[in-house]
Design a protein around this motif. Structure first.
Motif, PDB file in Angstrom:
ATOM      1  N   PRO A 115      40.129  46.863  48.886  1.00 47.82           N
ATOM      2  CA  PRO A 115      40.040  46.140  50.162  1.00 47.82           C
ATOM      3  C   PRO A 115      40.746  44.790  50.084  1.00 47.82           C
ATOM      4  O   PRO A 115      40.647  44.084  49.075  1.00 47.82           O
ATOM      5  CB  PRO A 115      38.537  45.943  50.358  1.00 47.82           C
ATOM      6  N   ARG A 116      41.461  44.439  51.155  1.00 50.14           N
ATOM      7  CA  ARG A 116      42.117  43.146  51.207  1.00 50.14           C
ATOM      8  C   ARG A 116      42.437  42.807  52.651  1.00 50.14           C
ATOM      9  O   ARG A 116      42.559  43.688  53.496  1.00 50.14           O
ATOM     10  CB  ARG A 116      43.389  43.109  50.352  1.00 50.14           C
ATOM     11  N   PHE A 117      42.574  41.506  52.903  1.00 46.68           N
ATOM     12  CA  PHE A 117      42.966  41.037  54.220  1.00 46.68           C
ATOM     13  C   PHE A 117      44.472  40.833  54.215  1.00 46.68           C
ATOM     14  O   PHE A 117      44.997  39.984  53.500  1.00 46.68           O
ATOM     15  CB  PHE A 117      42.236  39.738  54.568  1.00 46.68           C
ATOM     16  N   GLN A 118      45.155  41.637  55.021  1.00 51.51           N
ATOM     17  CA  GLN A 118      46.608  41.638  55.003  1.00 51.51           C
ATOM     18  C   GLN A 118      47.204  40.308  55.450  1.00 51.51           C
ATOM     19  O   GLN A 118      48.324  39.976  55.089  1.00 51.51           O
ATOM     20  CB  GLN A 118      47.136  42.769  55.898  1.00 51.51           C
ATOM     21  N   ASN A 119      46.466  39.563  56.243  1.00 51.00           N
ATOM     22  CA  ASN A 119      47.005  38.314  56.777  1.00 51.00           C
ATOM     23  C   ASN A 119      46.627  37.092  55.938  1.00 51.00           C
ATOM     24  O   ASN A 119      46.756  35.962  56.381  1.00 51.00           O
ATOM     25  CB  ASN A 119      46.524  38.097  58.219  1.00 51.00           C
ATOM     26  N   LEU A 120      46.166  37.330  54.711  1.00 51.93           N
ATOM     27  CA  LEU A 120      45.737  36.226  53.860  1.00 51.93           C
ATOM     28  C   LEU A 120      46.532  36.249  52.557  1.00 51.93           C
ATOM     29  O   LEU A 120      46.130  36.866  51.575  1.00 51.93           O
ATOM     30  CB  LEU A 120      44.240  36.325  53.575  1.00 51.93           C
ATOM     31  N   ALA A 121      47.693  35.607  52.567  1.00 50.39           N
ATOM     32  CA  ALA A 121      48.513  35.487  51.364  1.00 50.39           C
ATOM     33  C   ALA A 121      48.060  34.246  50.612  1.00 50.39           C
ATOM     34  O   ALA A 121      48.342  33.112  51.023  1.00 50.39           O
ATOM     35  CB  ALA A 121      49.990  35.392  51.728  1.00 50.39           C
ATOM     36  N   GLU A 122      47.321  34.451  49.509  1.00 50.68           N
ATOM     37  CA  GLU A 122      46.655  33.329  48.858  1.00 50.68           C
ATOM     38  C   GLU A 122      47.609  32.257  48.345  1.00 50.68           C
ATOM     39  O   GLU A 122      47.237  31.091  48.225  1.00 50.68           O
ATOM     40  CB  GLU A 122      45.753  33.826  47.713  1.00 50.68           C
ATOM     41  N   LYS A 123      48.868  32.614  48.067  1.00 42.86           N
ATOM     42  CA  LYS A 123      49.818  31.611  47.572  1.00 42.86           C
ATOM     43  C   LYS A 123      50.202  30.610  48.657  1.00 42.86           C
ATOM     44  O   LYS A 123      50.692  29.522  48.354  1.00 42.86           O
ATOM     45  CB  LYS A 123      51.062  32.312  47.022  1.00 42.86           C
ATOM     46  N   GLU A 124      50.005  30.969  49.912  1.00 42.65           N
ATOM     47  CA  GLU A 124      50.348  30.073  51.007  1.00 42.65           C
ATOM     48  C   GLU A 124      49.229  29.073  51.294  1.00 42.65           C
ATOM     49  O   GLU A 124      49.459  28.059  51.950  1.00 42.65           O
ATOM     50  CB  GLU A 124      50.630  30.877  52.283  1.00 42.65           C
ATOM     51  N   PHE A 125      48.034  29.354  50.816  1.00 47.45           N
ATOM     52  CA  PHE A 125      46.868  28.535  51.128  1.00 47.45           C
ATOM     53  C   PHE A 125      46.373  27.794  49.888  1.00 47.45           C
ATOM     54  O   PHE A 125      46.529  28.267  48.762  1.00 47.45           O
ATOM     55  CB  PHE A 125      45.715  29.411  51.633  1.00 47.45           C
ATOM     56  N   SER A 126      45.741  26.658  50.115  1.00 47.86           N
ATOM     57  CA  SER A 126      44.867  26.083  49.089  1.00 47.86           C
ATOM     58  C   SER A 126      43.449  26.446  49.491  1.00 47.86           C
ATOM     59  O   SER A 126      43.178  26.729  50.661  1.00 47.86           O
ATOM     60  CB  SER A 126      45.026  24.570  49.010  1.00 47.86           C
ATOM     61  N   TYR A 127      42.540  26.470  48.522  1.00 51.24           N
ATOM     62  CA  TYR A 127      41.175  26.858  48.878  1.00 51.24           C
ATOM     63  C   TYR A 127      40.154  26.183  47.983  1.00 51.24           C
ATOM     64  O   TYR A 127      40.464  25.724  46.869  1.00 51.24           O
ATOM     65  CB  TYR A 127      41.006  28.379  48.824  1.00 51.24           C
ATOM     66  N   THR A 128      38.940  26.113  48.493  1.00 52.94           N
ATOM     67  CA  THR A 128      37.802  25.666  47.711  1.00 52.94           C
ATOM     68  C   THR A 128      36.874  26.859  47.515  1.00 52.94           C
ATOM     69  O   THR A 128      36.818  27.748  48.366  1.00 52.94           O
ATOM     70  CB  THR A 128      37.033  24.542  48.422  1.00 52.94           C
TER      71      THR A 128
END
Length: 326
Positions: free
Chosen positions: A126-139
């Motif tokens: 399972p994955r969210f296709q619209n969430l490219a983790e390299k484009e985001f910073s996250y906590t």
């Protein structure tokens, strides 16, 4: 738990190269480690010899094995014991020296294991296709709740609780009237669009009263068995993995993603603010969810559900269908 599913169980950063990690997930004591290529290995955390925890042992990267700390037995990525030191390096190892290994994958910074029958080909993780983790910073926030994982999921599908549990955070505005809910079912996924408003004496609008939902507007997206996302805006998301520890405990991995601030100093400040805000919301939820009875949710409970509970009703129906299809 639902069998034959990919369950998110850990954050990728928790498993370091060269060091085994022991955790309990889905009611099983498991050990995770990485091979020389950094690939995730998962198996039952018990030596076939005397039942010792392999997580207390050592990763032998040069031999692609994890070594039991008690008597040095070594197990490869398939769970097969390849060496019994007391018998000598060249001695064959009996077939019964084997521990169960679980297919494992990494996706979007989370670790998944296949909980079910082994097969030649497995479905996609399972994955969210619209969430490219390299484009985001996250906590990242992690927390363990003393409840069944289904209760933690239902809390995030609950539209009715927002103005009461989160009256001073995401539920501000006293929007107690639940319109719709606007919902779509896609295979093993549930999507819904909150449309809560203040109550001025009017009747709640029905789903048919709204235009077709747009995925570029704020919505909730759940993928079975335990992956959830709040799509707030193109540059702001919240994602959660609800990792079942056992029948009465759940490990929550909550990430708040953003890409609207790029300047390093400001990005760090924004991440800190979002971390504290998300933590406050999570604690507000926990205070009430831990009081629910019974501990686990099922399709048929002695509850009186209302129209605003549609996402929860859909979740229970789909969960029951998946359980019965095994």
């Amino acid at each position: 738990m639902i069998r034959n599913q990919w369950y998110g169980v850990l954050d990728s950063d928790e498993v370091k190269k060269g060091k085994p990690l022991g955790v309990t997930r889905l009611g099983e004591r498991l050990v995770f480690w990485r091979d020389s290529k950094g690939q995730i290995i998962c198996m039952k955390d018990v030596c076939a010899h005397r039942g010792t925890s392999l997580a207390a042992g050592t990763v032998c990267t040069d031999r692609e094995a994890v070594q039991c700390p008690f008597h040095g037995f070594e197990y490869d990525s398939s769970g097969r014991c390849r060496l019994i030191p007391a018998n000598g390096k060249t001695a064959p190892v009996p077939q019964n020296f084997h521990v169960e290994a679980y297919p494992s994958r990494e996706s979007q910074g989370f670790i998944y294991i296949w909980w079910g029958e082994h097969r030649e080909e497995y479905p996609n993780v399972p994955r969210f296709q619209n969430l490219a983790e390299k484009e985001f910073s996250y906590t990242l926030i992690t927390d363990t709740w003393p409840v069944h994982y289904s209760r933690t999921i239902e809390n995030q599908l609950d539209l009715v609780h927002l103005p009461f549990v989160h009256y001073n955070t995401i539920g501000r505005g006293n929007r107690t009237l639940v319109n719709g809910p606007i919902e779509q079912i896609r295979g093993n996924e549930i999507l819904f669009w909150p449309r809560n408003t203040e109550d001025h004496g009017e009747k709640p609008l029905k789903q048919a009263d709204f235009p077709a939902p747009d995925e570029s507007s704020q919505h909730i997206h759940f993928i079975f068995p335990n992956l959830w996302q709040n799509w707030i805006a193109p540059s702001l998301r919240v994602a959660i993995v609800f990792a079942p520890i056992d029948g009465n405990h759940t490990r929550i991995y909550l990430r708040t993603y953003q890409k609207f601030i790029r300047i390093p100093v400001l990005k760090k400040l924004a991440d800190l603010v979002m971390y504290r805000f998300s933590l406050k919301i999570l604690r507000q939820d926990r205070r009430v969810v831990v009081t629910q009875l019974p501990d686990s949710s099922e399709k048929e409970l002695s509850e009186n559900l209302i129209r605003g509970d549609l996402p929860i009703i859909s979740y229970r129906r789909m969960r029951e269908s998946l359980k019965n299809s095994v």
